[in-house]
Write an enzyme that holds these catalytic residues in place. Structure first.
Site, PDB file in Angstrom:
ATOM      1  N   ASP A  81      -0.217   4.952   0.849  1.00 26.66           N
ATOM      2  CA  ASP A  81      -0.506   5.979   2.095  1.00 26.66           C
ATOM      3  C   ASP A  81      -0.529   5.321   3.230  1.00 26.66           C
ATOM      4  O   ASP A  81      -1.135   4.268   3.731  1.00 26.66           O
ATOM      5  CB  ASP A  81      -1.706   6.551   1.609  1.00 26.66           C
ATOM      6  CG  ASP A  81      -1.985   7.511   0.242  1.00 26.66           C
ATOM      7  OD1 ASP A  81      -1.764   8.579   0.408  1.00 26.66           O
ATOM      8  OD2 ASP A  81      -2.029   6.577  -0.710  1.00 26.66           O
TER       9      ASP A  81
ATOM     10  N   ASP B 233       1.103  -1.119   0.004  1.00 30.50           N
ATOM     11  CA  ASP B 233       0.072  -0.155   0.030  1.00 30.50           C
ATOM     12  C   ASP B 233       1.042   1.081  -0.105  1.00 30.50           C
ATOM     13  O   ASP B 233       1.904   1.122   0.392  1.00 30.50           O
ATOM     14  CB  ASP B 233      -0.757  -0.004   1.310  1.00 30.50           C
ATOM     15  CG  ASP B 233      -1.715   1.031   1.217  1.00 30.50           C
ATOM     16  OD1 ASP B 233      -2.256   1.700   0.550  1.00 30.50           O
ATOM     17  OD2 ASP B 233      -1.576   1.958   2.741  1.00 30.50           O
TER      18      ASP B 233
ATOM     19  N   GLU C 152      -1.598  10.569   4.259  1.00 27.93           N
ATOM     20  CA  GLU C 152      -2.857  10.205   3.316  1.00 27.93           C
ATOM     21  C   GLU C 152      -2.704  11.059   2.427  1.00 27.93           C
ATOM     22  O   GLU C 152      -2.951  12.261   2.555  1.00 27.93           O
ATOM     23  CB  GLU C 152      -3.987   9.976   4.066  1.00 27.93           C
ATOM     24  CG  GLU C 152      -4.093   8.738   5.081  1.00 27.93           C
ATOM     25  CD  GLU C 152      -4.250   7.556   4.496  1.00 27.93           C
ATOM     26  OE1 GLU C 152      -4.489   7.449   3.170  1.00 27.93           O
ATOM     27  OE2 GLU C 152      -3.887   6.379   5.076  1.00 27.93           O
TER      28      GLU C 152
END
EC number: 3.1.3.3
Length: 408
Positions: free
Chosen positions: A199, A197, A206
């Protein structure tokens, strides 16, 4: 039956000790059934299980060994092992084996005591303990740079592996320690693909929250993002809602944010090590390709799949091009890359922090919740919260010495 002896030796380590001891044993024709050695702070601990030739007494060889150990200031003890005890020990090798990895900034006796107690309570026996982290100078007490890791080789069959993992997770936050528990099989030593992933995993932010802040909707979007990552909201619906608040944002903002993305601790070291070891890497993100491509260039990542922001006349439209990369899409992309690379799913590692990462964490052979939300920690098989991303290398069995050799 021939006599079997277990011999244990401790003392100051010196070159040639193993050679001199086994040379004496060779004179008496001893067969080596098992042998092990470790050195801690120049102190040797050495054990050997031997069988005497049929009809030969142990007294002569024991006497000569005693003289030898005395000359070298070594402590020595021995004990006979019955045939039944030996056969029972042999039969134990058929039991399942696991690798338990203990990660912390500082290792304490309490951490080891609690972890080993849980292990024993679940009917598992620790056969071997190995330090994977490097020797630490007491002058280096900067909290952010410290990492400690012990690897336990564990044997046995737990009646309830889910309860075992839950017990380990329970003490993690209490004692500021992470405990990873994996089956010791051929796949653990042969992972080939690592997907991340982006963020709050590869970067400590984010991106959609940073964009929203620039658009004047930071607080509202951040609240929605947090709830979505905790699994409280539908990802697609919440994504569209947040994206709409970015409408009208100038395209130039993307470049300034990309150049200031805060890289997660250990990310660069992890990526350079994985590359040197021949692993393939990918970003599977519910964020945006603009920023994922930036990280791809910075870190040398092989594949990138994320959401494409729609931009017209230099402005963000508040829409996305193509299919949203949600949790199910991440799992599907992971499988797609694995097929393309010709690797089994058991050879794939997935790393993420949010609820939308759970599908890919569940299909990967090694799913790691990294500094994750409680729901993700609870449902992922492995969790790391105390150290940086490069601690993942410890879960693969690499020691600090192994990693140092990559940079020579």
């Amino acid at each position: 039956m021939s006599e079997i002896l277990l011999i244990n030796v401790t003392g100051q380590d010196k070159p040639g000790l193993t050679s001199s001891i086994t040379s004496i044993m060779a004179e008496y024709g001893l067969e080596i059934l098992d042998i092990g050695q470790s050195v801690i702070h120049d102190t040797l601990t050495w054990g050997i299980l031997v069988r005497l030739p049929e009809g030969k007494a142990s007294a002569p060889v024991i006497k000569e060994l005693m003289f030898h150990f005395h000359e070298h200031s070594l402590q020595f003890n021995y004990q006979p092992v019955s045939g039944d005890d030996y056969e029972h020990w042999v039969s134990e090798q058929g039991k399942k084996r696991y690798i338990l990895t203990l990660l912390a900034r500082h290792l304490s006796a309490e951490q080891i005591a609690r972890v080993s107690s849980i292990t024993a309570d679940h009917g598992l026996n620790i056969d071997d303990i190995r330090r994977l982290s490097g020797r630490r100078s007491l002058k280096q007490e900067e909290q952010g740079s410290l990492s400690s890791c012990l690897q336990f080789s564990v044997r046995g069959t737990s009646p309830d592996l889910a309860k075992l993992r839950s017990d380990f997770l329970h003490i993690s936050s209490e004692l500021d320690v992470d405990v990873a528990f994996q089956e010791d099989n051929v796949f653990r030593r042969n992972r080939r693909l690592v997907v991340f992933d982006m963020d709050s995993t590869l970067i400590e932010a984010e991106v959609i929250d940073l964009l929203a802040e620039a658009a004047g909707a930071g607080e509202k979007v951040a609240e929605i993002t947090e709830r979505a990552m905790r699994g409280e909201l539908d990802f697609n619906a919440s994504f569209h809602e947040r994206l709409a608040m970015l409408k009208g944002l100038d395209e130039s903002v993307l470049k300034s944010i990309a150049e200031q993305l805060p890289m997660t601790e250990g990310a660069e070291r992890l990526m350079s090590s994985l590359k040197a070891l021949g692993y393939r890497t990918a970003i599977l993100s519910g964020g945006f390709t603009y920023f994922a491509r930036y990280l791809q260039e910075q870190l040398g990542i092989d594949y990138v799949y994320a959401n494409e922001l729609d931009i017209k006349d230099g402005k963000v439209t508040g829409e996305v091009k193509g299919e949203i990369v949600n949790g199910e899409r991440k799992a599907s992309l992971l499988k797609h890359i694995a097929v393309k690379e010709g690797v089994e799913l058991e050879q794939v590692i997935a790393v993420g922090d949010g609820a939308n990462d759970l599908p890919m964490l569940s299909v990967a052979g090694l799913g790691i919740a990294f500094r994750a939300k409680p729901l993700v920690q609870k449902n992922a098989r492995q969790s790391i919260s105390t150290l940086g991303l490069d601690s993942i290398l410890y879960l693969l069995g690499f020691s600090e010495k192994d990693l140092e050799s990559l940079n020579r």
